[in-house]
Design an enzyme around this catalytic site. Structure first.
Site, PDB file in Angstrom:
ATOM      1  N   CYS A 116      91.553 -32.751 101.531  1.00 36.39           N
ATOM      2  CA  CYS A 116      90.549 -31.121 102.369  1.00 36.39           C
ATOM      3  C   CYS A 116      91.170 -29.582 101.603  1.00 36.39           C
ATOM      4  N   CYS A 163      87.384 -30.507 100.615  1.00 38.74           N
ATOM      5  CA  CYS A 163      86.473 -29.607 102.040  1.00 38.74           C
ATOM      6  C   CYS A 163      86.197 -28.378 101.693  1.00 38.74           C
ATOM      7  N   LYS A 168      85.827 -26.899  97.635  1.00 37.39           N
ATOM      8  CA  LYS A 168      84.625 -26.942  97.731  1.00 37.39           C
ATOM      9  C   LYS A 168      83.442 -25.979  98.014  1.00 37.39           C
ATOM     10  N   TYR A 183      78.968 -37.854  96.063  1.00 41.77           N
ATOM     11  CA  TYR A 183      78.731 -36.594  95.975  1.00 41.77           C
ATOM     12  C   TYR A 183      79.884 -35.555  96.101  1.00 41.77           C
ATOM     13  N   GLU A 205      78.407 -32.733  94.242  1.00 36.05           N
ATOM     14  CA  GLU A 205      78.753 -31.324  94.582  1.00 36.05           C
ATOM     15  C   GLU A 205      79.559 -30.464  93.707  1.00 36.05           C
ATOM     16  N   GLY A 234      84.572 -41.648  91.828  1.00 31.40           N
ATOM     17  CA  GLY A 234      85.646 -42.983  92.908  1.00 31.40           C
ATOM     18  C   GLY A 234      87.032 -42.062  93.303  1.00 31.40           C
ATOM     19  N   ASP A 261      91.547 -41.918 104.151  1.00 32.42           N
ATOM     20  CA  ASP A 261      90.923 -42.309 103.243  1.00 32.42           C
ATOM     21  C   ASP A 261      91.848 -43.388 103.209  1.00 32.42           C
ATOM     22  N   HIS A 266      63.263 -20.242 117.663  1.00 37.43           N
ATOM     23  CA  HIS A 266      62.538 -19.527 116.041  1.00 37.43           C
ATOM     24  C   HIS A 266      62.955 -18.191 116.081  1.00 37.43           C
ATOM     25  N   GLU A 291      64.313 -25.939 114.168  1.00 31.96           N
ATOM     26  CA  GLU A 291      63.589 -25.626 115.257  1.00 31.96           C
ATOM     27  C   GLU A 291      62.185 -27.143 114.163  1.00 31.96           C
TER      28      GLU A 291
HETATM   29  P1  FAD Z   1      94.391 -36.706 102.547  1.00 32.42           P
HETATM   30  O1  FAD Z   1      93.980 -35.178 102.852  1.00 32.42           O
HETATM   31  O2  FAD Z   1      94.778 -36.747 100.875  1.00 32.42           O
HETATM   32  O3  FAD Z   1      96.450 -36.352 102.808  1.00 32.42           O
HETATM   33  C1  FAD Z   1      96.910 -37.470 102.060  1.00 32.42           C
HETATM   34  C2  FAD Z   1      98.776 -37.187 101.879  1.00 32.42           C
HETATM   35  O4  FAD Z   1      99.574 -37.425 101.651  1.00 32.42           O
HETATM   36  C3  FAD Z   1      98.692 -35.965 100.615  1.00 32.42           C
HETATM   37  O5  FAD Z   1      99.287 -34.517 100.418  1.00 32.42           O
HETATM   38  C4  FAD Z   1      99.178 -36.307  99.459  1.00 32.42           C
HETATM   39  O6  FAD Z   1      99.681 -36.087  98.464  1.00 32.42           O
HETATM   40  C5  FAD Z   1      99.833 -37.143 100.555  1.00 32.42           C
HETATM   41  N1  FAD Z   1     100.895 -38.554 100.181  1.00 32.42           N
HETATM   42  C6  FAD Z   1     100.557 -39.785  99.130  1.00 32.42           C
HETATM   43  N2  FAD Z   1     101.286 -40.758  98.784  1.00 32.42           N
HETATM   44  C7  FAD Z   1     102.207 -39.954  99.684  1.00 32.42           C
HETATM   45  C8  FAD Z   1     103.476 -40.768  99.004  1.00 32.42           C
HETATM   46  N3  FAD Z   1     103.535 -41.165  98.674  1.00 32.42           N
HETATM   47  N4  FAD Z   1     104.487 -40.043 100.614  1.00 32.42           N
HETATM   48  C9  FAD Z   1     103.853 -38.671 100.728  1.00 32.42           C
HETATM   49  N5  FAD Z   1     102.990 -38.144 100.640  1.00 32.42           N
HETATM   50  C10 FAD Z   1     102.180 -38.874 100.516  1.00 32.42           C
HETATM   51  N6  FAD Z   1      85.236 -34.373 103.697  1.00 32.42           N
HETATM   52  C11 FAD Z   1      85.200 -34.247 105.053  1.00 32.42           C
HETATM   53  O7  FAD Z   1      85.113 -34.193 105.789  1.00 32.42           O
HETATM   54  N7  FAD Z   1      83.941 -33.001 104.386  1.00 32.42           N
HETATM   55  C12 FAD Z   1      83.806 -32.321 102.947  1.00 32.42           C
HETATM   56  O8  FAD Z   1      83.436 -31.357 102.822  1.00 32.42           O
HETATM   57  C13 FAD Z   1      84.523 -32.835 101.946  1.00 32.42           C
HETATM   58  N8  FAD Z   1      84.936 -32.368 100.866  1.00 32.42           N
HETATM   59  C14 FAD Z   1      85.393 -33.397 100.154  1.00 32.42           C
HETATM   60  C15 FAD Z   1      85.348 -32.770  98.306  1.00 32.42           C
HETATM   61  C16 FAD Z   1      86.250 -33.279  97.768  1.00 32.42           C
HETATM   62  C17 FAD Z   1      86.101 -33.121  96.525  1.00 32.42           C
HETATM   63  C18 FAD Z   1      86.642 -34.301  98.214  1.00 32.42           C
HETATM   64  C19 FAD Z   1      87.632 -35.368  97.066  1.00 32.42           C
HETATM   65  C20 FAD Z   1      86.844 -35.142  99.576  1.00 32.42           C
HETATM   66  C21 FAD Z   1      86.483 -34.133 100.187  1.00 32.42           C
HETATM   67  N9  FAD Z   1      86.200 -34.654 101.799  1.00 32.42           N
HETATM   68  C22 FAD Z   1      85.904 -34.274 102.248  1.00 32.42           C
HETATM   69  C23 FAD Z   1      86.862 -35.539 102.254  1.00 32.42           C
HETATM   70  C24 FAD Z   1      88.044 -35.499 103.342  1.00 32.42           C
HETATM   71  O9  FAD Z   1      88.915 -34.065 101.861  1.00 32.42           O
HETATM   72  C25 FAD Z   1      88.869 -36.408 103.405  1.00 32.42           C
HETATM   73  O10 FAD Z   1      88.586 -37.649 103.869  1.00 32.42           O
HETATM   74  C26 FAD Z   1      90.509 -36.025 103.867  1.00 32.42           C
HETATM   75  O11 FAD Z   1      90.816 -35.688 103.342  1.00 32.42           O
HETATM   76  C27 FAD Z   1      91.126 -37.406 103.846  1.00 32.42           C
HETATM   77  O12 FAD Z   1      92.349 -37.083 104.421  1.00 32.42           O
HETATM   78  P2  FAD Z   1      94.258 -38.102 104.958  1.00 32.42           P
HETATM   79  O13 FAD Z   1      94.608 -37.340 105.845  1.00 32.42           O
HETATM   80  O14 FAD Z   1      93.726 -40.021 104.812  1.00 32.42           O
HETATM   81  O15 FAD Z   1      94.866 -38.083 103.168  1.00 32.42           O
HETATM   82  P1  NA7 Z   2      81.968 -43.117  95.316  1.00 31.85           P
HETATM   83  O1  NA7 Z   2      81.126 -42.372  96.330  1.00 31.85           O
HETATM   84  O2  NA7 Z   2      82.873 -43.965  94.910  1.00 31.85           O
HETATM   85  O3  NA7 Z   2      80.452 -42.514  94.017  1.00 31.85           O
HETATM   86  C1  NA7 Z   2      81.325 -43.054  92.798  1.00 31.85           C
HETATM   87  C2  NA7 Z   2      80.455 -42.336  91.633  1.00 31.85           C
HETATM   88  O4  NA7 Z   2      80.850 -42.928  90.812  1.00 31.85           O
HETATM   89  C3  NA7 Z   2      78.982 -43.510  91.986  1.00 31.85           C
HETATM   90  O5  NA7 Z   2      78.148 -42.892  91.253  1.00 31.85           O
HETATM   91  C4  NA7 Z   2      79.979 -44.634  90.500  1.00 31.85           C
HETATM   92  O6  NA7 Z   2      78.202 -45.257  90.301  1.00 31.85           O
HETATM   93  C5  NA7 Z   2      80.451 -43.843  89.706  1.00 31.85           C
HETATM   94  N1  NA7 Z   2      80.928 -44.268  88.979  1.00 31.85           N
HETATM   95  C6  NA7 Z   2      81.948 -45.117  89.213  1.00 31.85           C
HETATM   96  N2  NA7 Z   2      82.065 -45.894  88.142  1.00 31.85           N
HETATM   97  C7  NA7 Z   2      82.044 -44.822  87.132  1.00 31.85           C
HETATM   98  C8  NA7 Z   2      81.736 -45.321  85.899  1.00 31.85           C
HETATM   99  N3  NA7 Z   2      83.185 -46.270  84.837  1.00 31.85           N
HETATM  100  N4  NA7 Z   2      81.109 -44.471  84.446  1.00 31.85           N
HETATM  101  C9  NA7 Z   2      80.176 -43.611  85.551  1.00 31.85           C
HETATM  102  N5  NA7 Z   2      80.611 -43.966  86.536  1.00 31.85           N
HETATM  103  C10 NA7 Z   2      81.014 -44.320  87.590  1.00 31.85           C
HETATM  104  O7  NA7 Z   2      82.844 -41.593  95.024  1.00 31.85           O
HETATM  105  P2  NA7 Z   2      82.536 -40.007  95.264  1.00 31.85           P
HETATM  106  O8  NA7 Z   2      84.349 -39.398  93.991  1.00 31.85           O
HETATM  107  O9  NA7 Z   2      81.715 -38.651  95.036  1.00 31.85           O
HETATM  108  O10 NA7 Z   2      83.144 -40.086  97.115  1.00 31.85           O
HETATM  109  C11 NA7 Z   2      84.513 -40.533  97.272  1.00 31.85           C
HETATM  110  C12 NA7 Z   2      84.917 -40.335  98.775  1.00 31.85           C
HETATM  111  O11 NA7 Z   2      85.871 -39.321  98.621  1.00 31.85           O
HETATM  112  C13 NA7 Z   2      83.899 -39.172  99.599  1.00 31.85           C
HETATM  113  O12 NA7 Z   2      83.236 -40.352 100.617  1.00 31.85           O
HETATM  114  C14 NA7 Z   2      84.292 -37.881 100.335  1.00 31.85           C
HETATM  115  O13 NA7 Z   2      83.931 -38.493 101.483  1.00 31.85           O
HETATM  116  C15 NA7 Z   2      85.734 -37.923  99.158  1.00 31.85           C
HETATM  117  P3  NA7 Z   2      77.654 -46.806  90.735  1.00 31.85           P
HETATM  118  O14 NA7 Z   2      76.440 -46.433  91.983  1.00 31.85           O
HETATM  119  O15 NA7 Z   2      78.742 -47.677  91.004  1.00 31.85           O
HETATM  120  O16 NA7 Z   2      76.318 -47.027  89.973  1.00 31.85           O
END
Ligand code: FAD
Ligand code: NA7
Length: 520
Positions: A84, A89, A92, A226, A230, A315, A357, A495, A500
């Site tokens: 995040c 987040c 982004k 998303y 985004e 994904g 996650d 308003h 609203e």
């Molecule tokens: P993380 O925050 O991913 O933390 C896991 C940590 O563990 C990382 O630092 C990693 O390096 C570390 N780690 C992994 N393996 C090991 C290991 N073996 N030993 C030691 N450390 C390790 N969520 C929202 O709510 N709002 C948003 O707007 C939003 N935007 C997003 C935009 C993007 C592009 C992405 C990719 C995600 C977004 N998310 C958003 C999702 C959000 O970032 C995640 O849901 C959140 O960070 C999950 O938190 P977590 O604690 O599960 O893991």
């Molecule tokens: P998501 O929610 O897992 O979505 C993956 C997207 O990528 C989805 O549109 C898929 O299409 C597409 N996809 C997956 N594999 C392929 C391949 N091989 N080729 C083309 N397109 C593909 O992933 P996000 O990264 O956007 O978000 C994951 C979470 O991260 C989200 O919940 C946030 O909290 C942070 P499909 O619909 O399967 O046809």
């Protein structure tokens, strides 16, 4: 990691680390019974892990956090705080804001501002400012851990047994740590389509985009969820030629009417969409550009285009692969590779938990990871028996027109209750600020999905418009605690706002009446 409290062993070739107990050869795993180094050991210093660790320490437990960032295939790396803060987040939302400001600059002359043309955007400047903010958050997290006396180890963890982990530093030095309770909060990382030639070599992901020093230029974003939309949204807003390649539907899992409006608005703002297409090859041309070959799934025709950057947003994979979960007997879902958990966030091993996650069936969102982490810490410290309620979690997609939602989509409500039992109230509205600026508001739309039977419990709210995140947060309170359509209609509006419009939703879809809002 120098100066840690665990038992350390230097691996062959690893640099010396003064002041730490070192022992050559294999370290015997600590006994599973008896005193452990920590009451609680958290693996992963992201949203969930840090929240859990800080809460437990504040409640008097001896806590350690281990966090390690494996650089992306492109070599991008970052500090403490997880996805995040570093690659999710925060950067982004800041880049989304940068893009929104571009829109406001275009609006400004309508409001009397004399804006010198041409207006330029400087990626380098924006990226540096965003990255500096992220670095300040990294620092803030370290200070907070220190203040709460949480021991931080910058090591990559894997299980030795069900009470012990082995952590390896960047330099290769191994540390063994044991704890009574262990929380896994290792999150996930972006997927690469490794079956596509050139994908790994030439493509980047969301792990890289926010840390690019130079503009990505003409960009192809592959994926339609998303993260993809985004990123494509802010890249377009910053003036970059941006194309989204989607193989099926946008925003799978979200309300599909809303999702279509999201992409419709993006297209109206200049994002190109290649629908029903899949990439098959990425090649680097002599001039450094990337040539992408893709198949149009509808016609079967192969196409070629050139881009400066290819961003995979297809994904994420949970970070469970390197944890050696089998050494502790922790079960995962073989398909998703996520850790199986119960309502208490416990894994198949009762004193080992998984949150955020990496846990099966949890929303991939920061606030849910944080709340789950805090509640878990409170339960572990005997402060509470509350478990996390994952229902009616609000969220917002920060596309150029923001999409906020809470509760069920129209499709989910119909599938669950049957069409005859569901009433959908809706409206197309025009934000006041769009009027003077002569902005098109065709996709500004709200719908509230309710049970048909009085008092018409609200099942879901979906809102497309400016500041949808801010608006949705407030309504989420009502919906979480069982607000009915009648109660929403009894709420007095503020308003003139977009919010609203929610308390003025009078037209049901069933009535067939025109849902376009006119006048106040
Ligand atoms: P993380 O925050 O991913 O933390 C896991 C940590 O563990 C990382 O630092 C990693 O390096 C570390 N780690 C992994 N393996 C090991 C290991 N073996 N030993 C030691 N450390 C390790 N969520 C929202 O709510 N709002 C948003 O707007 C939003 N935007 C997003 C935009 C993007 C592009 C992405 C990719 C995600 C977004 N998310 C958003 C999702 C959000 O970032 C995640 O849901 C959140 O960070 C999950 O938190 P977590 O604690 O599960 O893991
Ligand atoms: P998501 O929610 O897992 O979505 C993956 C997207 O990528 C989805 O549109 C898929 O299409 C597409 N996809 C997956 N594999 C392929 C391949 N091989 N080729 C083309 N397109 C593909 O992933 P996000 O990264 O956007 O978000 C994951 C979470 O991260 C989200 O919940 C946030 O909290 C942070 P499909 O619909 O399967 O046809």
């Amino acid at each position: 990691m120098c100066g840690g409290e665990g038992r350390a062993v230097r691996l062959p070739g690893a640099p010396e680390c003064a002041g730490v107990f070192q022992q050559e050869g294999p370290t015997p795993a600590p006994a599973m019974e008896g005193k452990q180094d920590y009451d609680l050991l958290v693996i992963g210093g992201g949203s969930g892990g840090l929240a859990c660790a800080k809460e437990a320490a504040q409640l008097g437990k001896k806590v350690a956090v281990v966090d390690y960032v494996e650089p992306s295939p492109r070599g991008t790396s970052w500090g403490l705080g997880g996805t995040c803060v570093n690659v999710g987040c925060i950067p982004k939302k800041l880049m989304h804001q940068a893009a929104l400001l571009g829109g406001m600059i275009r609006d400004a002359p309508h409001y009397g501002w004399d804006v010198a043309q041409p207006v330029q955007h400087d990626w380098k400047k924006m990226a540096e400012a965003v990255q500096n903010h992220v670095k300040s958050l990294n620092w803030g997290h370290r200070v907070q851990l220190q203040d709460r006396k949480v021991k931080y180890f910058n090591i990559k963890a894997s299980f030795v047994n069900e009470h012990t982990i082995s952590g390896v530093t960047k330099g290769g030095k191994e540390t063994l740590l044991s704890a009574e309770h262990i929380v896994i909060a290792t999150g996930g990382r972006p997927k690469y389509p490794t079956h596509i030639e050139g994908a790994l070599e030439y493509g980047i992901t969301s792990d890289d985009i926010f840390w690019l020093k130079d503009s990505p230029g003409k960009t192809l974003v592959v994926g339609a969820s998303y993260v993809a939309l985004e990123c494509a949204g802010f890249l377009t807003g910053l003036g970059l030629d941006t194309t989204v390649m989607m193989r099926s539907i946008p925003l799978r899992g979200f309300d599909q009417q809303m999702s279509s409006l999201v992409t419709e608005y993006m297209a109206s703002q200049g994002t190109h969409f290649l629908k029903h297409c899949i990439p098959s090859r990425v090649q680097k041309l002599p001039d450094g550009q990337l040539q992408v070959t893709w198949e149009d799934l509808t016609s079967g025709i192969e196409n070629v285009g050139t881009f400066d950057t290819v961003l995979w947003a297809i994904g994420r994979i949970p970070e469970t692969r390197s944890l050696n979960l089998e050494n502790a007997g922790i079960n995962t879902n073989p398909n998703s590779q996520k850790i199986l958990v119960d309502a208490q966030e416990a894994t198949s091993v009762p004193h080992i938990y998984a949150i955020g996650d990496v846990a099966e069936g949890r929303p991939e969102l920061t606030p849910t990871a944080i709340m789950a982490g805090k509640l878990l810490a409170q339960r572990l410290c005997g402060q509470s028996s509350d478990v996390m309620d994952y229902s009616n979690v609000p969220t917002t997609i920060f596309t150029p027109l923001e999409y906020g939602c809470v509760g069920l989509s129209e499709e989910e409500a119909i599938a669950h209750y049957g069409e005859e039992h569901v009433e959908v109230y809706h409206a197309y509205y025009k934000p006041l600020e769009f009027t003077v600026a002569e902005r098109d508001a065709s996709q500004c739309y709200i719908k509230m999905v309710c049970l048909r039977k009085p008092p018409q419990l609200v099942l879901g709210l979906h809102l497309l418009g400016p500041n949808a995140g801010e608006v949705t947060q407030g309504f989420a309170l009502g919906i979480k605690f069982g607000a009915s359509y009648k109660q929403v209609m009894q709420t007095v509006g503020i308003h003139p706002t977009c919010a609203e419009e929610v308390v003025k939703l009078r037209i049901s879809k069933r009535s067939g009446l025109d849902p376009t809002v006119t006048g106040c």
